[in-house]
Write a protein that holds these residues in place. Structure first.
Motif, PDB file in Angstrom:
ATOM      1  N   ASP A   1       0.804  -1.212   0.000  1.00 31.14           N
ATOM      2  CA  ASP A   1       0.000   0.000   0.000  1.00 31.14           C
ATOM      3  C   ASP A   1       0.843   1.271   0.000  1.00 31.14           C
ATOM      4  O   ASP A   1       0.317   2.367   0.141  1.00 31.14           O
ATOM      5  CB  ASP A   1      -0.941   0.006   1.211  1.00 31.14           C
ATOM      6  CG  ASP A   1      -0.195  -0.119   2.533  1.00 31.14           C
ATOM      7  OD1 ASP A   1       1.056  -0.163   2.506  1.00 31.14           O
ATOM      8  OD2 ASP A   1      -0.857  -0.176   3.586  1.00 31.14           O
TER       9      ASP A   1
ATOM     10  N   LEU B   1      -6.210   4.504  -5.908  1.00 35.07           N
ATOM     11  CA  LEU B   1      -5.512   5.026  -4.731  1.00 35.07           C
ATOM     12  C   LEU B   1      -6.446   5.260  -3.548  1.00 35.07           C
ATOM     13  O   LEU B   1      -6.042   5.841  -2.547  1.00 35.07           O
ATOM     14  CB  LEU B   1      -4.808   6.339  -5.088  1.00 35.07           C
ATOM     15  CG  LEU B   1      -3.760   6.249  -6.200  1.00 35.07           C
ATOM     16  CD1 LEU B   1      -3.099   7.598  -6.424  1.00 35.07           C
ATOM     17  CD2 LEU B   1      -2.718   5.194  -5.873  1.00 35.07           C
TER      18      LEU B   1
ATOM     19  N   ALA C   1      -5.026   4.054  -0.356  1.00 32.28           N
ATOM     20  CA  ALA C   1      -3.705   4.554   0.027  1.00 32.28           C
ATOM     21  C   ALA C   1      -3.820   5.572   1.152  1.00 32.28           C
ATOM     22  O   ALA C   1      -4.691   6.437   1.133  1.00 32.28           O
ATOM     23  CB  ALA C   1      -3.002   5.181  -1.179  1.00 32.28           C
TER      24      ALA C   1
ATOM     25  N   SER D   1       1.719   7.462   2.158  1.00 29.35           N
ATOM     26  CA  SER D   1       2.246   6.930   0.903  1.00 29.35           C
ATOM     27  C   SER D   1       2.570   8.042  -0.082  1.00 29.35           C
ATOM     28  O   SER D   1       3.309   7.823  -1.048  1.00 29.35           O
ATOM     29  CB  SER D   1       1.252   5.945   0.277  1.00 29.35           C
ATOM     30  OG  SER D   1       0.058   6.603  -0.119  1.00 29.35           O
TER      31      SER D   1
END
Length: 349
Positions: free
Chosen positions: A103, A298, A301, A305
């Motif tokens: 991730d 995403l 995420a 990140s």
């Protein structure tokens, strides 16, 4: 007969795009993939609005386009993001490859540094303003050449700290300082000073700016390339989820407001049609054709990140962006120049 330059349009009716590139730290590598596929498809471009990582992508695209057209732009984007990866410690890349979650979460030491940034200002933690991104920018970009020769209209957004106003740097104004100002997170870096004014990340005031693409470009087609999700399936509950969504909203509010105003203005114009003559602005606004590529992959995420510049993670993002752009081209390339593929009223109104 004069020599036709490679950036000239083939015909007046050829569909041309302007791009609006959102910021998002390392997630900007997703946009790298999107642009790589669009350039591969040969779509002509006119204007590019970019903020933070979107500004870096815009600059890389512009430099490559100036030197070698679409293929030059693809190469320049690759050189920039590989240089970003080169600036990342080898250990971080290795730890990413061992991350079973995949991730993009930061490993322990990096996460600790991010935690310290919540307690100390960058003037305390980094008094000498060491910034690896500055070294990458200096190595990759020739600002003088782009200012002098680039045929694209660039609009790079930064935020004036003192007034809270957005500052747009046009093609002929681009400098190292302007680009770094657009990506200056105040929790990590010193403010960037330009002509006596301090600037922070453009995401606070325009992420990305749409109005210059409306007022200063001729093409009616605007493609939004977004890294922050427009919506999430449910309200966040955990500390990390709340922090992530708070950051997304904080760096998207101005953009969302601008698109909502466009939707409402279009509605008002439509209601007045038939009894009130339309001026140039009304015709321009109703004639715009918006398109959207959103980084739905995403959604899971976390905010950490966005600071992960490990090569493997950047390559993963690039590949996802390419795949998303390929799907968009198969579904909507035919819409460019003819009709809008994004329902602005439904999404933003």
């Amino acid at each position: 007969m004069g020599i036709k330059r490679w950036w000239s349009r083939k015909a007046p009716e050829e569909p041309v795009l302007s791009l609006a590139l959102q910021g998002g730290g390392a997630h900007g590598a997703y946009t790298w993939g999107v642009l790589d596929r669009l350039l591969e498809a040969g779509l002509p471009l006119e204007g590019v609005s970019g903020t933070s990582a979107g500004a870096m992508n815009a600059m890389a695209l512009a430099q490559g386009w100036t030197r070698g057209g679409p293929e030059g732009a693809r190469e320049s984007l690759s050189v920039f993001w590989e240089a970003v990866a080169d600036s990342t410690p080898f250990q971080l890349d290795l730890l990413h490859s061992l991350n079973p979650a995949g991730d993009g979460a930061l490993p322990g030491p990096m996460a600790m540094l991010v935690g310290l940034a919540k307690l100390f200002s960058p003037y305390q933690l980094n008094p000498f303003e060491l910034n690896p991104l500055r070294d990458v920018v200096r190595a990759c970009f020739d600002f003088e050449h782009v200012r002098r020769e680039c045929p694209l209209k660039l609009f790079i957004a930064a935020t004036q700290v003192r007034t809270g106003k957005v500052r747009l740097f046009h093609t002929g104004e681009l400098t190292e300082a302007a680009l770094l100002a657009s990506a200056c997170l105040p929790t990590l870096h010193h403010a960037v000073e330009i002509d006596g004014e301090a600037y922070w990340d453009g995401g606070f005031t325009a992420n990305p700016a749409i109005y210059p693409l409306i007022h200063e470009c001729e093409t009616r087609d605007i493609l939004l390339v977004l890294l922050n999700p427009l919506s999430r399936p449910e309200a966040p509950r955990s500390v990390d989820e709340i922090a992530t969504r708070s950051m997304e909203l904080g760096f998207s509010t101005t953009f969302l407001r601008e698109m909502r105003m466009i939707a409402h203005a279009r509605h008002a114009i439509a209601e007045g049609a038939g009894w009130r003559p339309q001026g140039r602005f009304e015709r321009r606004l109703t004639g715009l054709r918006f398109h959207l590529i959103e980084a739905e992959e995403l959604l899971a995420a976390g905010k950490a990140s966005k600071l992960n510049a490990a090569r493997a993670f950047l390559h993963d993002l690039r590949d996802m962006g390419r795949a998303r752009a390929d799907a968009w081209l198969r579904s909507h390339q035919v819409d460019v120049g003819s009709r809008e593929s994004l329902d602005v009223a439904a999404v933003f109104g």
